[in-house]
Design an enzyme around this catalytic site. Structure first.
Site, PDB file in Angstrom:
ATOM      1  N   ASP A  78      32.116  11.957 -22.599  1.00  0.00           N
ATOM      2  CA  ASP A  78      31.025  11.094 -22.150  1.00  0.00           C
ATOM      3  C   ASP A  78      29.906  11.893 -21.492  1.00  0.00           C
ATOM      4  OD1 ASP A  78      32.518   9.004 -23.064  1.00  0.00           O
ATOM      5  OD2 ASP A  78      32.279   7.793 -21.275  1.00  0.00           O
ATOM      6  N   CYS A 119      40.644  11.669 -21.626  1.00  0.00           N
ATOM      7  CA  CYS A 119      39.332  11.208 -21.171  1.00  0.00           C
ATOM      8  C   CYS A 119      39.069   9.749 -21.511  1.00  0.00           C
ATOM      9  CB  CYS A 119      38.255  12.151 -21.671  1.00  0.00           C
ATOM     10  SG  CYS A 119      38.336  13.748 -20.792  1.00  0.00           S
ATOM     11  N   GLU A 442      26.618   4.063 -21.161  1.00  0.00           N
ATOM     12  CA  GLU A 442      26.719   4.296 -19.722  1.00  0.00           C
ATOM     13  C   GLU A 442      25.355   4.705 -19.171  1.00  0.00           C
ATOM     14  OE1 GLU A 442      31.336   5.663 -19.027  1.00  0.00           O
ATOM     15  OE2 GLU A 442      29.789   7.197 -19.048  1.00  0.00           O
ATOM     16  N   SER A 468      28.903   4.922 -15.799  1.00  0.00           N
ATOM     17  CA  SER A 468      29.925   5.957 -15.689  1.00  0.00           C
ATOM     18  C   SER A 468      30.686   5.747 -14.395  1.00  0.00           C
ATOM     19  CB  SER A 468      29.264   7.336 -15.683  1.00  0.00           C
ATOM     20  OG  SER A 468      30.158   8.323 -15.231  1.00  0.00           O
TER      21      SER A 468
END
Length: 555
Positions: A78, A119, A442, A468
Site C-alpha cells: 500500500d 500486509c 486510501e 491508511s
C-alpha cells in the site's frame, strides 16, 4: 482424506502420474496434503522474508507427518501504491486473493492449509478464503518491521509521509526529509505502527486463527521462524482433530475481534475487513453495533500513529494475549471460543500478564473508557462512516466548519500543499468510494499533508474513500452511501457547514432536507472512471463501505 480424490484409486492413475512429474513419492502421497499459501514477493517489504517463513512451515508440517505443497498468493504494498492510480488496485486485491486461493485449494483437494500473509489485503483475503474452503487451517504472518530511529526517536512510515507535508510547509529541510527516508523503514516486515497489516495480524490471533505472537513478534526475530515451524506442526494436529475455520471463526469470535480492535486502537480498515470475513461465515455485520461494543470497551493502547509506541513494544509488553487478558478482567470477551491451539480463548490467555503498563494500560487506567473506533451517522452518512477516535486530538472531537469540496484525492492534495486549506475547514473528498474510485483509495497523502502542514488539530477530512492505518487526526472515511450512487456526500457544496461530534457518534451537514432534496433532483451520476479490465468488473459488483465492500452479483 480429502486428497484421496486425487491420489487413490484406478481412476486417479492420471492424477498420480502428474504427482510423479512433480517428484512426489508414493510415501508423500499417502500423507495428508497440506497447501502452504505463501505470499512471498520481492516488491513488498512485509513479504520479502516469507520464503524463510514458508521453509519453516514446510519443515513443521513434514515433522508432524504431512506433505507440504506451496502455492502463491499476490500482495500489494500500500505504501508504494499510495497517491497514484496504483492505490485503486489495493483493496480490490483482497477479493482476488480470496478467489484465487479458493480456486487453488478446491482444484487440488488439499487436506489442510497454512496461510502465510503479512500486509494489508493479504490477511483478510486469506481469512475469507479459509472460511470458504473450511479445511483445517493455521495462519502465520511474516511479522512487523522494527521501528526506525531518527534523531534518537522511534519513527515509522507515517512519520515519512508527514515529513513530506512538513517540507511543503517549510518547517523541514530537504536534508531532514532525506534522513527520514533513510531511517524510518529499517528492516523487512509490515510497517511498525498499528496500521492495517498489523491490525489484521493481531486480530487473526483474536479470531483464533493464529498462534500466540503471530501479530507482534518482529519479522527479524528468530522467534518468528520457530513460530512458523510450530504453525506447520499445529495444522497437523487440527487435521487429526478435524477442527476447521468455521469451528473457530464464529459470530462470537468476530465480536471478540471487534472488542480487541477497540482496545488496541486498530486501523479503520478493520471495519471493512471484519464485515467481509463475517459475510463468509454467514454473519450479518452491521457496522453501527461497533458503537455498542466501543461504549463498554476501554482503549488500552496508543500505538503509532496514535502514540509513541510500536509493535515491538507491544510484543515485549505481552502482546495481544496480554491485552485480551486485561479485557477479560471485566468479562468483555467470549472465552469459550475454540482456537487453532486446540484450546479455548480463556485457556490461551489465562496466564498472559501485562508486562508494561505504559504500552498496555491496565483496564483500571485506560486511555479512554470507550474504544478506539467510532461509527458516525447522520444526514451526511445515513449508512455510517468510520473514524479512528483514538488518533484524534481532543480539540477535534467536536468540530464545525465550512466544507472544502474535491471530487478526487489529487485536487485535495494540491489545495492542502498550496496553502488553500486553513484552520477550521472540513475537507471533503468524494467519488473515491468502492464504486466511484473505483477501488476505494486510501487517503494517507492528504491526511499526512494536513498533519505536516500543522493543521492536524484544526482541519477535518471526510471521504467516501478510506484511510491508511497510518492516518491520524479527524479523518472520517467509508461515508456511505458513497457519492457514485448518489449518497448525500455527492450533494455537498463548497462552504456548506458540517458538524462533527465524535463522542455522540454524529456527523451532520447543516443544510435543510428541502435543499438536499432539490440538489438530489438535479444530481446526475458520473460516468465510470474505468470501463475495462478488472476494476470495471469490480465496480459493477462491489457494495458500499458500510457492508465491507464485499462483492455481490448484480441483480
Amino acid at each position: 482424506m480429502r486428497s484421496d480424490t486425487v491420489t487413490k484409486g484406478m481412476a486417479q492413475a492420471p492424477h498420480r502420474s502428474l504427482f510423479n512429474a512433480l517428484g512426489y513419492t508414493e510415501e508423500e502421497r499417502q500423507r495428508p496434503l497440506v497447501g502452504i499459501v505463501c505470499s512471498y514477493n520481492e516488491i513488498v517489504p512485509g513479504h520479502m522474508n516469507l520464503d524463510k517463513i514458508c521453509d519453516a512451515v514446510k519443515m513443521g508440517v513434514a515433522m508432524a507427518g504431512g506433505t507440504p505443497i506451496m502455492f502463491p498468493a499476490i500482495a500489494v504494498c500500500d505504501g508504494i501504491a499510495m497517491g497514484h492510480v496504483g492505490m485503486k488496485y489495493s483493496l480490490v486485491t483482497r477479493d482476488l486473493i480470496a478467489d484465487s486461493t479458493e480456486a487453488m485449494a478446491m482444484a487440488h483437494q488439499f487436506d489442510a492449509l497454512v496461510m502465510i500473509p503479512n500486509c494489508d489485503k493479504n490477511v483478510p483475503g486469506l481469512l475469507m478464503a479459509a472460511a470458504r474452503i473450511n479445511v483445517p487451517t493455521v495462519f502465520v504472518s511474516g511479522g512487523p518491521m522494527l521501528a526506525g530511529k531518527v534523531k534518537g526517536c522511534k519513527r515509522s512510515l507515517s512519520s515519512m509521509f508527514e515529513a513530506v507535508g512538513s517540507y511543503a510547509a517549510g518547517t523541514m529541510t530537504e536534508e531532514d526529509v532525506t534522513e527520514f527516508e533513510e531511517k524510518v523503514c529499517p528492516t523487512c516486515g509490515s510497517c511498525s505502527g498499528m496500521y492495517t497489516a498489523n491490525s489484521m495480524n493481531c486480530l487473526t490471533e483474536v479470531l483464533g486463527m493464529g498462534l500466540q505472537g503471530n501479530g507482534t513478534i518482529p519479522a527479524v526475530y528468530s522467534e518468528r521462524i520457530r513460530l512458523a515451524k510450530h504453525a506447520g506442526m499445529k495444522v497437523m494436529e487440527l487435521w487429526e482433530k478435524n477442527i476447521r475455520p468455521r469451528d473457530i471463526m464464529t459470530e462470537e469470535a468476530i465480536l471478540n475481534a471487534l472488542t480487541v480492535d477497540m482496545a488496541l486502537g486498530c486501523s479503520t480498515n478493520s471495519m471493512l475487513h471484519l464485515p467481509a470475513i463475517a459475510h463468509e461465515i454467514g454473519m450479518d455485520f452491521d457496522i453501527t453495533f461497533a458503537n455498542e461494543i466501543s461504549a463498554k470497551t476501554p482503549n488500552l493502547c496508543h500505538l503509532a500513529p496514535a502514540g509513541p509506541t510500536y509493535m515491538e513494544d507491544l510484543n515485549e509488553a505481552g502482546g495481544v494475549y496480554a491485552v485480551m487478558n486485561e479485557l477479560n478482567k471485566k468479562g468483555l470477551l467470549h472465552t469459550d471460543c475454540m482456537t487453532v491451539t486446540g484450546k479455548t480463548v480463556g485457556e490461551n490467555i489465562a496466564n498472559c500478564t501485562n508486562k508494561n503498563p505504559e504500552v498496555i494500560r491496565p483496564i483500571e487506567n485506560p486511555y479512554s473508557e470507550t474504544g478506539g473506533l467510532a461509527v458516525l451517522t447522520g444526514n451526511l452518512a445515513p449508512d455510517g462512516s468510520v473514524v479512528k477516535r483514538s488518533a484524534v486530538v481532543e480539540e477535534m472531537m467536536v468540530h464545525e466548519g465550512p466544507a472544502r469540496v474535491f471530487d478526487c484525492e489529487e485536487d485535495a492534495i494540491d489545495a492542502i500543499k498550496g496553502g488553500k486549506i486553513v484552520a477550521g475547514d472540513v475537507v471533503v473528498i468524494r467519488y473515491e468510494g468502492p464504486k466511484g474510485g473505483p477501488g476505494m483509495r486510501e487517503m494517507l497523502n492528504p491526511t499526512s499533508a494536513i498533519a505536516g502542514m500543522g493543521l492536524g488539530a484544526s482541519v477535518a477530512l471526510i471521504t467516501d474513500g478510506r484511510f491508511s492505518g497510518a492516518s491520524r487526526g479527524a479523518s472520517i472515511g467509508h461515508v456511505s452511501p458513497e457519492a457514485a450512487v448518489g449518497g448525500p456526500i455527492a450533494l455537498v457544496e463548497e462552504g456548506d457547514i458540517i458538524k462533527i461530534n465524535i463522542p455522540e457518534n454524529k456527523m451532520e451537514l447543516k443544510v435543510s432536507d428541502e435543499v438536499l432534496a432539490e440538489r438530489k433532483a438535479k444530481w446526475v451520476p458520473r460516468q465510470p472512471k474505468v470501463t475495462t479490465g478488472y476494476l470495471a468488473r469490480y465496480a459493477s459488483m462491489v457494495t458500499s463501505g458500510n457492508r465491507g465492500a464485499i462483492l455481490e452479483i448484480p441483480r
